[in-house]
Design a protein around this motif. Structure first.
Motif, PDB file in Angstrom:
ATOM      1  N   ASP A  63       0.976  -1.209   0.036  1.00 13.23           N
ATOM      2  CA  ASP A  63       0.060   0.085  -0.066  1.00 13.23           C
ATOM      3  C   ASP A  63       0.792   1.086   0.056  1.00 13.23           C
ATOM      4  N   SER A  64       1.889   1.273  -0.807  1.00  8.80           N
ATOM      5  CA  SER A  64       2.879   2.527  -0.919  1.00  8.80           C
ATOM      6  C   SER A  64       2.794   3.020  -2.194  1.00  8.80           C
ATOM      7  N   ASN A  65       3.478   3.854  -2.408  1.00 11.26           N
ATOM      8  CA  ASN A  65       3.659   4.739  -3.635  1.00 11.26           C
ATOM      9  C   ASN A  65       5.167   5.245  -3.811  1.00 11.26           C
ATOM     10  N   PHE A  66       5.318   5.169  -5.249  1.00 10.30           N
ATOM     11  CA  PHE A  66       6.563   5.725  -5.669  1.00 10.30           C
ATOM     12  C   PHE A  66       6.349   6.709  -6.787  1.00 10.30           C
ATOM     13  N   VAL A  67       6.635   7.996  -6.562  1.00  8.46           N
ATOM     14  CA  VAL A  67       6.391   9.079  -7.532  1.00  8.46           C
ATOM     15  C   VAL A  67       7.515   9.680  -8.086  1.00  8.46           C
ATOM     16  N   ARG A  68       7.547   9.907  -9.154  1.00  9.88           N
ATOM     17  CA  ARG A  68       8.973  10.381  -9.817  1.00  9.88           C
ATOM     18  C   ARG A  68      10.171  10.040  -9.383  1.00  9.88           C
ATOM     19  N   ALA A  87       4.341   5.927 -10.481  1.00 13.68           N
ATOM     20  CA  ALA A  87       3.736   6.992 -10.988  1.00 13.68           C
ATOM     21  C   ALA A  87       5.051   7.814 -11.548  1.00 13.68           C
ATOM     22  N   GLU A  88       5.086   7.960 -13.022  1.00 18.87           N
ATOM     23  CA  GLU A  88       5.916   8.750 -13.584  1.00 18.87           C
ATOM     24  C   GLU A  88       7.695   8.443 -13.100  1.00 18.87           C
ATOM     25  N   CYS A  89       7.964   7.200 -12.967  1.00 23.40           N
ATOM     26  CA  CYS A  89       9.141   6.495 -12.383  1.00 23.40           C
ATOM     27  C   CYS A  89      10.083   5.997 -13.637  1.00 23.40           C
ATOM     28  N   ASP A  90      11.270   6.336 -13.485  1.00 20.22           N
ATOM     29  CA  ASP A  90      12.259   5.555 -14.219  1.00 20.22           C
ATOM     30  C   ASP A  90      12.307   4.085 -13.686  1.00 20.22           C
ATOM     31  N   LEU A  91      11.979   3.165 -14.395  1.00 18.62           N
ATOM     32  CA  LEU A  91      12.136   1.675 -13.949  1.00 18.62           C
ATOM     33  C   LEU A  91      12.837   1.017 -15.317  1.00 18.62           C
ATOM     34  N   LYS A  92      13.476   1.525 -16.048  1.00 19.22           N
ATOM     35  CA  LYS A  92      14.356   1.036 -16.941  1.00 19.22           C
ATOM     36  C   LYS A  92      15.143   0.125 -16.341  1.00 19.22           C
ATOM     37  N   LYS A 100       5.367  -9.621  -6.634  1.00 20.78           N
ATOM     38  CA  LYS A 100       3.944  -9.753  -6.780  1.00 20.78           C
ATOM     39  C   LYS A 100       3.244  -8.561  -6.225  1.00 20.78           C
ATOM     40  N   GLY A 101       2.035  -8.532  -6.876  1.00 22.46           N
ATOM     41  CA  GLY A 101       1.136  -7.280  -6.283  1.00 22.46           C
ATOM     42  C   GLY A 101       1.371  -5.870  -6.784  1.00 22.46           C
ATOM     43  N   TYR A 102       2.389  -5.699  -7.639  1.00 25.66           N
ATOM     44  CA  TYR A 102       2.463  -4.143  -8.022  1.00 25.66           C
ATOM     45  C   TYR A 102       1.635  -3.912  -9.285  1.00 25.66           C
ATOM     46  N   GLU A 103       1.435  -2.534  -9.268  1.00 23.27           N
ATOM     47  CA  GLU A 103       0.697  -1.875 -10.270  1.00 23.27           C
ATOM     48  C   GLU A 103       1.579  -0.833 -11.251  1.00 23.27           C
ATOM     49  N   ILE A 104       1.961  -1.165 -12.373  1.00 24.72           N
ATOM     50  CA  ILE A 104       2.587  -0.422 -13.217  1.00 24.72           C
ATOM     51  C   ILE A 104       1.996   0.220 -14.466  1.00 24.72           C
ATOM     52  N   ASN A 105       1.714   1.304 -14.546  1.00 23.93           N
ATOM     53  CA  ASN A 105       1.104   1.976 -15.718  1.00 23.93           C
ATOM     54  C   ASN A 105       1.910   2.269 -16.778  1.00 23.93           C
ATOM     55  N   MET A 106       2.356   1.475 -17.688  1.00 22.07           N
ATOM     56  CA  MET A 106       3.098   1.436 -18.874  1.00 22.07           C
ATOM     57  C   MET A 106       3.137   2.705 -19.560  1.00 22.07           C
ATOM     58  N   MET A 107       2.146   3.666 -19.637  1.00 20.84           N
ATOM     59  CA  MET A 107       1.981   4.748 -20.290  1.00 20.84           C
ATOM     60  C   MET A 107       2.576   5.897 -19.446  1.00 20.84           C
ATOM     61  N   ASP A 108       2.744   5.544 -18.247  1.00 18.11           N
ATOM     62  CA  ASP A 108       3.200   6.693 -17.270  1.00 18.11           C
ATOM     63  C   ASP A 108       4.525   6.681 -16.735  1.00 18.11           C
ATOM     64  N   ASN A 109       5.017   5.427 -17.026  1.00 21.13           N
ATOM     65  CA  ASN A 109       6.376   5.216 -16.293  1.00 21.13           C
ATOM     66  C   ASN A 109       7.469   4.924 -17.705  1.00 21.13           C
ATOM     67  N   GLN A 110       8.554   4.897 -17.316  1.00 21.96           N
ATOM     68  CA  GLN A 110       9.625   4.583 -18.276  1.00 21.96           C
ATOM     69  C   GLN A 110      10.088   3.085 -17.892  1.00 21.96           C
ATOM     70  N   VAL A 111       9.948   2.076 -18.978  1.00 21.78           N
ATOM     71  CA  VAL A 111      10.115   0.545 -18.380  1.00 21.78           C
ATOM     72  C   VAL A 111      11.103  -0.122 -19.559  1.00 21.78           C
ATOM     73  N   LYS A 112      11.624   0.604 -20.446  1.00 25.17           N
ATOM     74  CA  LYS A 112      12.443  -0.137 -21.439  1.00 25.17           C
ATOM     75  C   LYS A 112      13.529  -0.958 -20.662  1.00 25.17           C
ATOM     76  N   ASP A 120       2.956 -11.707 -15.471  1.00 25.39           N
ATOM     77  CA  ASP A 120       2.872 -10.447 -15.056  1.00 25.39           C
ATOM     78  C   ASP A 120       2.827  -9.489 -16.107  1.00 25.39           C
ATOM     79  N   ALA A 121       3.668  -9.815 -17.137  1.00 28.55           N
ATOM     80  CA  ALA A 121       3.835  -8.997 -18.590  1.00 28.55           C
ATOM     81  C   ALA A 121       2.289  -8.865 -19.064  1.00 28.55           C
ATOM     82  N   ILE A 122       1.835  -9.816 -18.822  1.00 32.57           N
ATOM     83  CA  ILE A 122       0.275 -10.122 -19.665  1.00 32.57           C
ATOM     84  C   ILE A 122      -0.378  -8.986 -18.898  1.00 32.57           C
ATOM     85  N   ASN A 123      -0.525  -9.086 -17.486  1.00 32.87           N
ATOM     86  CA  ASN A 123      -1.129  -8.329 -16.463  1.00 32.87           C
ATOM     87  C   ASN A 123      -0.982  -6.631 -16.846  1.00 32.87           C
TER      88      ASN A 123
END
Length: 134
Positions: A63-68, A87-92, A100-112, A120-123
């Motif tokens: 129940d935590s947040n990583f922002v920018r 949110a708005e994180c660099d996850l490259k 398990k359990g994470y939520e990553i918006n692919m449009m909002d974060n850098q994931v390359k 999990d990739a499907i989710n």
């Protein structure tokens, strides 16, 4: 926790609940945490923090947040990230395999180059509002 500063602190097998880490950053120091090892964190907010190449392995961050945050090349293997948002994180090049359990918006974060297990990739595609059939 007003007027308290943490600089390069190490937390090993600790329980940390309800901390806004941005509030603890002193002056130009933006890295109050040097190490988290097998910790349990709940209701924590991390904002504008540099966690490049950080090892979160085997921690529970609930129940935590990583922002920018810069989380590039970080290790989240075997983490429980239930209801934790990025949110708005660099996850490259970060490693989320067996997390398990994470939520990553692919449009909002850098994931390359980030690493995920197949299921999990499907989710992660749910943010694209598409239908996937077997």
């Amino acid at each position: 926790m007003k007027d308290i500063s943490l600089l390069f602190s190490e937390f090993i097998e600790c329980t940390i609940v309800g901390v806004s880490w941005l509030d603890l950053q002193a002056g130009s120091i933006t890295f109050p945490i040097a190490k988290l090892q097998r910790c349990y964190l709940k209701y924590n907010d991390f904002e504008k923090m540099n966690f490049k190449k950080f090892d979160f392995e085997e921690s529970s961050i609930i129940d935590s947040n990583f922002v920018r945050c810069n989380l590039s090349e970080s290790n989240f293997k075997n983490c429980d990230l239930k209801n934790t948002h990025f949110a708005e994180c660099d996850l490259k090049k970060s490693d989320f395999r067996k997390a398990k359990g994470y939520e990553i918006n692919m449009m909002d974060n850098q994931v390359k180059g980030a690493k995920f297990t197949y299921i999990d990739a499907i989710n992660l595609l749910k943010y694209f509002d598409i239908v996937i059939e077997k």
